[in-house]
Design an enzyme around this catalytic site. Structure first.
Site, PDB file in Angstrom:
ATOM      1  N   LYS A  13       0.879  -1.079   0.018  1.00 18.74           N
ATOM      2  CA  LYS A  13       0.100   0.040  -0.041  1.00 18.74           C
ATOM      3  C   LYS A  13       0.848   1.384   0.003  1.00 18.74           C
ATOM      4  O   LYS A  13       0.422   2.135  -0.683  1.00 18.74           O
ATOM      5  CB  LYS A  13      -1.087  -0.113   1.074  1.00 18.74           C
ATOM      6  CG  LYS A  13      -0.603   0.029   2.526  1.00 18.74           C
ATOM      7  CD  LYS A  13      -1.834   0.287   3.437  1.00 18.74           C
ATOM      8  CE  LYS A  13      -1.059  -0.185   4.971  1.00 18.74           C
ATOM      9  NZ  LYS A  13      -0.109   0.520   5.149  1.00 18.74           N
ATOM     10  N   ARG A 123      12.443  -7.316   3.641  1.00 17.73           N
ATOM     11  CA  ARG A 123      12.563  -5.918   3.331  1.00 17.73           C
ATOM     12  C   ARG A 123      13.653  -5.208   4.154  1.00 17.73           C
ATOM     13  O   ARG A 123      13.779  -5.635   5.223  1.00 17.73           O
ATOM     14  CB  ARG A 123      11.354  -5.155   3.749  1.00 17.73           C
ATOM     15  CG  ARG A 123      11.237  -3.566   3.614  1.00 17.73           C
ATOM     16  CD  ARG A 123      10.078  -3.022   3.510  1.00 17.73           C
ATOM     17  NE  ARG A 123       9.269  -2.965   4.850  1.00 17.73           N
ATOM     18  CZ  ARG A 123       7.988  -2.515   5.017  1.00 17.73           C
ATOM     19  NH1 ARG A 123       7.471  -2.099   3.923  1.00 17.73           N
ATOM     20  NH2 ARG A 123       7.348  -2.458   6.054  1.00 17.73           N
ATOM     21  N   ARG A 156      13.582  -2.887   9.730  1.00 22.16           N
ATOM     22  CA  ARG A 156      12.640  -2.334  10.575  1.00 22.16           C
ATOM     23  C   ARG A 156      12.285  -3.210  11.750  1.00 22.16           C
ATOM     24  O   ARG A 156      12.383  -4.605  11.598  1.00 22.16           O
ATOM     25  CB  ARG A 156      11.384  -1.927  10.173  1.00 22.16           C
ATOM     26  CG  ARG A 156      11.289  -0.395   9.329  1.00 22.16           C
ATOM     27  CD  ARG A 156      10.139  -0.125   8.372  1.00 22.16           C
ATOM     28  NE  ARG A 156       8.904  -0.626   8.885  1.00 22.16           N
ATOM     29  CZ  ARG A 156       7.562  -0.328   8.534  1.00 22.16           C
ATOM     30  NH1 ARG A 156       7.701   0.388   7.343  1.00 22.16           N
ATOM     31  NH2 ARG A 156       6.468  -0.520   9.091  1.00 22.16           N
ATOM     32  N   ARG A 167       1.494  -8.372  13.449  1.00 19.43           N
ATOM     33  CA  ARG A 167       0.807  -7.482  12.767  1.00 19.43           C
ATOM     34  C   ARG A 167      -0.497  -7.917  11.765  1.00 19.43           C
ATOM     35  O   ARG A 167      -1.458  -7.446  11.644  1.00 19.43           O
ATOM     36  CB  ARG A 167       1.733  -6.670  11.904  1.00 19.43           C
ATOM     37  CG  ARG A 167       2.756  -5.643  12.736  1.00 19.43           C
ATOM     38  CD  ARG A 167       3.828  -5.201  11.899  1.00 19.43           C
ATOM     39  NE  ARG A 167       3.836  -4.298  11.117  1.00 19.43           N
ATOM     40  CZ  ARG A 167       4.441  -3.965   9.966  1.00 19.43           C
ATOM     41  NH1 ARG A 167       5.408  -4.817   9.675  1.00 19.43           N
ATOM     42  NH2 ARG A 167       4.090  -2.919   9.079  1.00 19.43           N
TER      43      ARG A 167
HETATM   44  P1  AMP Z   1       2.800   1.118   8.679  1.00 21.25           P
HETATM   45  O1  AMP Z   1       3.817   1.751   8.467  1.00 21.25           O
HETATM   46  O2  AMP Z   1       1.333   1.735   8.204  1.00 21.25           O
HETATM   47  O3  AMP Z   1       2.894  -0.233   8.553  1.00 21.25           O
HETATM   48  O4  AMP Z   1       2.518   1.650  10.244  1.00 21.25           O
HETATM   49  C1  AMP Z   1       3.715   1.335  11.278  1.00 21.25           C
HETATM   50  C2  AMP Z   1       3.201   1.243  12.504  1.00 21.25           C
HETATM   51  O5  AMP Z   1       2.697   2.677  12.941  1.00 21.25           O
HETATM   52  C3  AMP Z   1       1.912   0.166  12.853  1.00 21.25           C
HETATM   53  O6  AMP Z   1       2.388  -1.053  12.978  1.00 21.25           O
HETATM   54  C4  AMP Z   1       1.318   1.075  14.212  1.00 21.25           C
HETATM   55  O7  AMP Z   1       1.962   0.811  15.371  1.00 21.25           O
HETATM   56  C5  AMP Z   1       1.538   2.635  13.722  1.00 21.25           C
HETATM   57  N1  AMP Z   1       0.287   3.025  13.025  1.00 21.25           N
HETATM   58  C6  AMP Z   1       0.419   3.354  11.728  1.00 21.25           C
HETATM   59  N2  AMP Z   1      -0.946   3.727  11.318  1.00 21.25           N
HETATM   60  C7  AMP Z   1      -1.771   3.481  12.591  1.00 21.25           C
HETATM   61  C8  AMP Z   1      -3.100   3.702  12.727  1.00 21.25           C
HETATM   62  N3  AMP Z   1      -3.884   4.267  11.845  1.00 21.25           N
HETATM   63  N4  AMP Z   1      -3.660   3.481  14.031  1.00 21.25           N
HETATM   64  C9  AMP Z   1      -2.727   2.890  15.100  1.00 21.25           C
HETATM   65  N5  AMP Z   1      -1.429   2.743  14.620  1.00 21.25           N
HETATM   66  C10 AMP Z   1      -0.969   3.126  13.479  1.00 21.25           C
END
Ligand code: AMP
Length: 213
Positions: A13, A123, A156, A167
Site C-alpha cells: 500500500k 525488506r 525495521r 501485525r
Molecule cells: P505502517 O508503516 O503503516 O505499517 O505503520 C507502522 C506502525 O505505525 C503500525 O504497526 C502501528 O504501530 C502504527 N500505526 C500506523 N498507522 C496507524 C493507525 N491508523 N492506527 C494506529 N497505529 C498506527
C-alpha cells in the site's frame, strides 16, 4: 478527491499510495511515516508511540486522532494506513463532516499472509533516505548499502518475523468491520494486490471512479 488506501502491512500500500498520489495529484498522508519521523526525532509523541510500533500493535486511537486531524485540511489526499479500525473510521467521518468534506473511495488491496511474510521479512530500508529494498526481488547493488544515497540499510523492528505475524493478526482482527462499514456506504473498492507494482497500479487505475478525480 479523497481516497483511503487500505491493506495489510506488506500489501504494497505504501508503494501504491505514492503511485496513485503522483498520478492523480493527491497529497499522500502516511501515519506510519509520521510516527516513524517522531520516533527518529525522539519527540514526546515519538516516545509514546515507539513501544506500540516495535511490538506491531496499533497506537491508541486518542493519540492517532490528535495527530491526524491536522493533516486533513487538503481537498485532494490519499490516506495510507489510516483508518485501521472501525473507531478510527467513524472518527474520520466526523472530522471530515466538520470540515464540510466527504470521502470518495476506500480501496482495499487484497493479499494472502504467505506473500506478506515473504515480502516483509526480506525488506530492508535505508537509514538515510528511507528507500526500500527486498533482499531477493530488489537487492541493493552493494550488500547493505543504499544505491541512492550510500547510507547503511537496516531491518525495521516491526519487520521481524514474530512481529509480522502479530501485525497480520491485528490486521485480520480489525479489518472485517472496516470493510463492512465502507461496503454499506458503497465506497469499498477491492483490488487484487498480487503481482508486481505496475500490474497492481494498472488494476487500480482501471477500477478508480476517474470521473470524480
Ligand atoms: P505502517 O508503516 O503503516 O505499517 O505503520 C507502522 C506502525 O505505525 C503500525 O504497526 C502501528 O504501530 C502504527 N500505526 C500506523 N498507522 C496507524 C493507525 N491508523 N492506527 C494506529 N497505529 C498506527
Amino acid at each position: 478527491m479523497k481516497v483511503i488506501l487500505f491493506g495489510a502491512p506488506g500489501s504494497g500500500k505504501g508503494t501504491q499510495a505514492v503511485m496513485i498520489g503522483e498520478f492523480f495529484g493527491l497529497k499522500r498522508i502516511s501515519l506510519g511515516d509520521i510516527f516513524r519521523e517522531e520516533v527518529k526525532k525522539s519527540t514526546d509523541l515519538g516516545k509514546q508511540v515507539k513501544n506500540f510500533m516495535d511490538r506491531g500493535e496499533l497506537v491508541p486511537d486518542d493519540l492517532v486522532q490528535r495527530v491526524i486531524d491536522a493533516y486533513l485540511n487538503d481537498e485532494r489526499f490519499i490516506l495510507d494506513g489510516y483508518p485501521r479500525n472501525l473507531n478510527q473510521a467513524k472518527a474520520l467521518e466526523e472530522t471530515l463532516k466538520k470540515k464540510g468534506k466527504d470521502l470518495d473511495v476506500f480501496i482495499y488491496l487484497e493479499i494472502d499472509s504467505q506473500t506478506i511474510i515473504e515480502r516483509l521479512s526480506k525488506r530492508r530500508v535505508c537509514k538515510g533516505c528511507g528507500a526500500n529494498y527486498h533482499l531477493e526481488n530488489m537487492p541493493p547493488k552493494k550488500d547493505n548499502v543504499c544505491d541512492l544515497c550510500g547510507k547503511e540499510l537496516f531491518q525495521r523492528d516491526d519487520d521481524k518475523i514474530e512481529v509480522i505475524k502479530k501485525r497480520w493478526e491485528v490486521f485480520i482482527d480489525r479489518s472485517q468491520q472496516l470493510l463492512d462499514f465502507y461496503e454499506k456506504k458503497g465506497k469499498l473498492l477491492k483490488v487484487d494486490g498480487s503481482g508486481d507494482k505496475d500490474k497492481v497500479f494498472q488494476r487500480i487505475k482501471e477500477k478508480l471512479p476517474c470521473q470524480k478525480l
